[in-house]
Design a protein around this motif. Structure first.
Motif, short mmCIF file in Angstrom:
data_model
loop_
_atom_site.label_atom_id
_atom_site.label_comp_id
_atom_site.label_asym_id
_atom_site.label_seq_id
_atom_site.Cartn_x
_atom_site.Cartn_y
_atom_site.Cartn_z
N GLN A 45 26.82 -2.77 53.55
CA GLN A 45 25.90 -1.65 53.32
C GLN A 45 26.67 -0.39 52.95
O GLN A 45 26.20 0.42 52.15
N GLN B 73 23.70 -13.69 58.81
CA GLN B 73 22.97 -12.48 59.22
C GLN B 73 22.22 -11.99 57.99
O GLN B 73 22.62 -12.24 56.86
N GLU C 29 20.90 -8.24 57.00
CA GLU C 29 20.71 -6.83 57.35
C GLU C 29 20.00 -6.16 56.18
O GLU C 29 20.03 -6.65 55.05
N PHE D 207 22.83 1.15 68.96
CA PHE D 207 23.84 0.58 68.06
C PHE D 207 24.67 1.76 67.55
O PHE D 207 24.12 2.84 67.29
N PHE E 134 25.77 2.49 64.75
CA PHE E 134 25.52 2.92 63.37
C PHE E 134 24.08 3.39 63.15
O PHE E 134 23.69 3.72 62.03
N GLY F 105 17.22 -6.13 65.46
CA GLY F 105 17.61 -4.80 65.91
C GLY F 105 17.47 -3.86 64.72
O GLY F 105 17.54 -4.31 63.57
N SER F 106 17.27 -2.58 65.00
CA SER F 106 17.04 -1.63 63.89
C SER F 106 17.30 -0.22 64.36
O SER F 106 17.61 0.01 65.53
N ALA G 217 17.70 1.11 58.98
CA ALA G 217 18.43 -0.15 58.79
C ALA G 217 17.99 -1.13 59.86
O ALA G 217 17.39 -0.75 60.86
N GLY H 243 18.84 -5.47 61.40
CA GLY H 243 19.66 -6.68 61.29
C GLY H 243 19.02 -7.79 62.09
O GLY H 243 18.42 -7.54 63.14
C1 2U9 Z 1 24.68 0.64 57.94
C2 2U9 Z 1 23.73 1.34 58.64
C3 2U9 Z 1 23.00 0.71 59.62
C4 2U9 Z 1 22.25 -2.60 60.78
C5 2U9 Z 1 21.64 -3.01 62.04
C6 2U9 Z 1 21.15 -4.23 63.80
C7 2U9 Z 1 20.51 -3.10 64.14
C8 2U9 Z 1 21.15 -5.44 64.64
C9 2U9 Z 1 21.91 -7.58 65.06
C10 2U9 Z 1 20.84 -8.58 64.59
C11 2U9 Z 1 21.17 -9.95 64.92
C12 2U9 Z 1 23.20 -8.32 64.88
O1 2U9 Z 1 23.42 -10.87 64.33
S1 2U9 Z 1 22.83 -9.99 65.23
O2 2U9 Z 1 23.01 -10.18 66.60
N1 2U9 Z 1 21.89 -6.39 64.22
O3 2U9 Z 1 20.50 -5.52 65.64
N2 2U9 Z 1 21.81 -4.19 62.64
S2 2U9 Z 1 20.71 -1.95 62.90
O4 2U9 Z 1 22.47 -1.20 60.85
C13 2U9 Z 1 23.23 -0.60 59.88
C14 2U9 Z 1 24.18 -1.31 59.20
C15 2U9 Z 1 24.90 -0.65 58.20
C16 2U9 Z 1 25.50 1.32 56.86
#
Ligand code: 2U9
Length: 341
Positions: free
Chosen positions: A176, A212, A214, A252, A254, A286-287, A309, A311
């Motif tokens: 991203q 994954q 995202e 998170f 980020f 997650g977000s 965002a 994921g």
């Molecule tokens: C940028 C800005 C924001 C991405 C995000 C999550 C929450 C999340 C998990 C889902 C299943 C990881 O594999 S998992 O366990 N991810 O919950 N991901 S927000 O947020 C971003 C990423 C990049 C530049």
């Protein structure tokens, strides 16, 4: 001698009638037309005959030879025809019968889930953005608000390479950053499916390699409401128009604020069961709103731009959907498991 030749011919033709196969025909040919056959003996004894007798006997012997050779040829042809019609009869191809179905392959169950997810977000205007699996510590952690020695790093045990600061990505989030830096300051909506790697204990719930998906939306005046609306609609399109969803505050590095999203358990309808561990809810992703520091690292001025965002783990969604108890099934290449999808 002529009598002799007549008997030779009759016996040979009589014997030929009983011949039913190639092998027997060959031994007949040897017995009646071969070097030591009675007919050849007759030819050899021509020299002993008187010169009066010789022409007639010789001519007669040739006639017998030609007759036996013709009978042999005819018998051989008859046997061939019989063999052909027998094989045609036994191998009669009933062209009306359905052909033997070629074993059809299929998409891996996780790939099917991945394609359903990206298709839904594509309908919402998110473009698929593919990025590298091997990343630098800077992109995988630092630019995502994981300063060195940040405890959150421990949550993502990492496969480091022999090249300092080069590692296998632990999430598709670094992609991203690449996307933002490629398009900034244009508004973007991207979805990033891909393989991620974490140096973790392999068990029913976690593997060292997993997919994954995202997503990221950056623009002017993008709100948390946009996040909730987009993801609630995703859940309806993926799990069914009736599915109810909720957001729970989370953390998170980020994103700020951050939230996990649950859907009502479609196994027990929210009553509580072993799949949802009695909670009636299933966490699916997650977000959060993109952290201002991360926006800036992506080349966007957080005073002007905001973004959300999220994921999710396609393996997890596939396990929920099909009540699969063990994530390792996805990597064992066991056709008994894979051909069910
Ligand atoms: C940028 C800005 C924001 C991405 C995000 C999550 C929450 C999340 C998990 C889902 C299943 C990881 O594999 S998992 O366990 N991810 O919950 N991901 S927000 O947020 C971003 C990423 C990049 C530049």
């Amino acid at each position: 001698m002529l009598e002799e030749l007549k008997k030779i011919e009759q016996q040979a033709l009589a014997a030929l009638k009983g011949i039913e196969d190639e092998a027997a025909l060959e031994s007949w040919r040897v017995a009646h037309l071969g070097r030591s056959s009675p007919l050849m003996e007759a030819f050899k004894s021509l020299g002993k005959l008187s010169k009066e007798e010789r022409p007639a006997v010789g001519q007669r012997a040739n006639q017998v030879k030609l007759a036996l050779e013709a009978a042999l040829e005819e018998r051989a042809e008859a046997l061939k025809q019989a063999a052909l019609s027998a094989s045609l009869a036994s191998e009669r191809l009933d062209v009306t019968l359905p052909g033997r179905a070629l074993p059809r392959g299929g998409l891996h169950p996780v790939t099917q889930t991945l394609r359903r997810i990206t298709a839904i977000f594509a309908q919402m205007g998110f473009q698929v953005y593919r990025s590298r699996d091997v990343e630098t510590d800077e992109y995988n952690f630092q630019l995502l608000n994981f300063p060195p020695h940040h405890p959150a790093r421990d949550m993502q045990d990492t496969f480091h390479t022999t090249v300092p600061d080069v590692l296998l990505r632990t999430h598709t989030s670094p992609g991203q950053i690449h996307a933002m830096r490629e398009y900034a300051p244009e508004p973007i909506r991207v979805i990033l499916p891909g393989m991620c790697y974490r140096y973790e204990q392999i068990n029913t719930r976690s593997e060292i390699q997993f997919t994954q998906v995202e997503g990221l939306a950056v623009g002017k005046n993008i709100t948390f409401g946009d996040l909730k609306g987009t993801l609630a609609d995703f859940a309806r399109r993926f799990f069914g128009p009736q599915v109810r969803s909720r957001f729970r505050a989370s953390y998170f590095p980020f994103t700020e604020p951050s939230a996990e999203m649950d859907i009502e358990c479609f196994v027990c309808g929210g009553e509580g069961c072993s799949v949802c561990k009695g909670t009636g809810w299933l966490e699916i992703l997650g977000s959060g709103m993109v952290h201002p520091t991360v926006l800036r690292n992506g080349g966007y001025d957080p005073e002007i731009y905001t973004g959300f965002a999220f994921g999710m783990g396609p393996e997890r969604l596939t396990m929920l959907w099909y009540r699969i108890e063990d994530i390792r099934y996805f990597w064992q290449n066991d056709l008994r498991f894979l051909e069910q999808f």
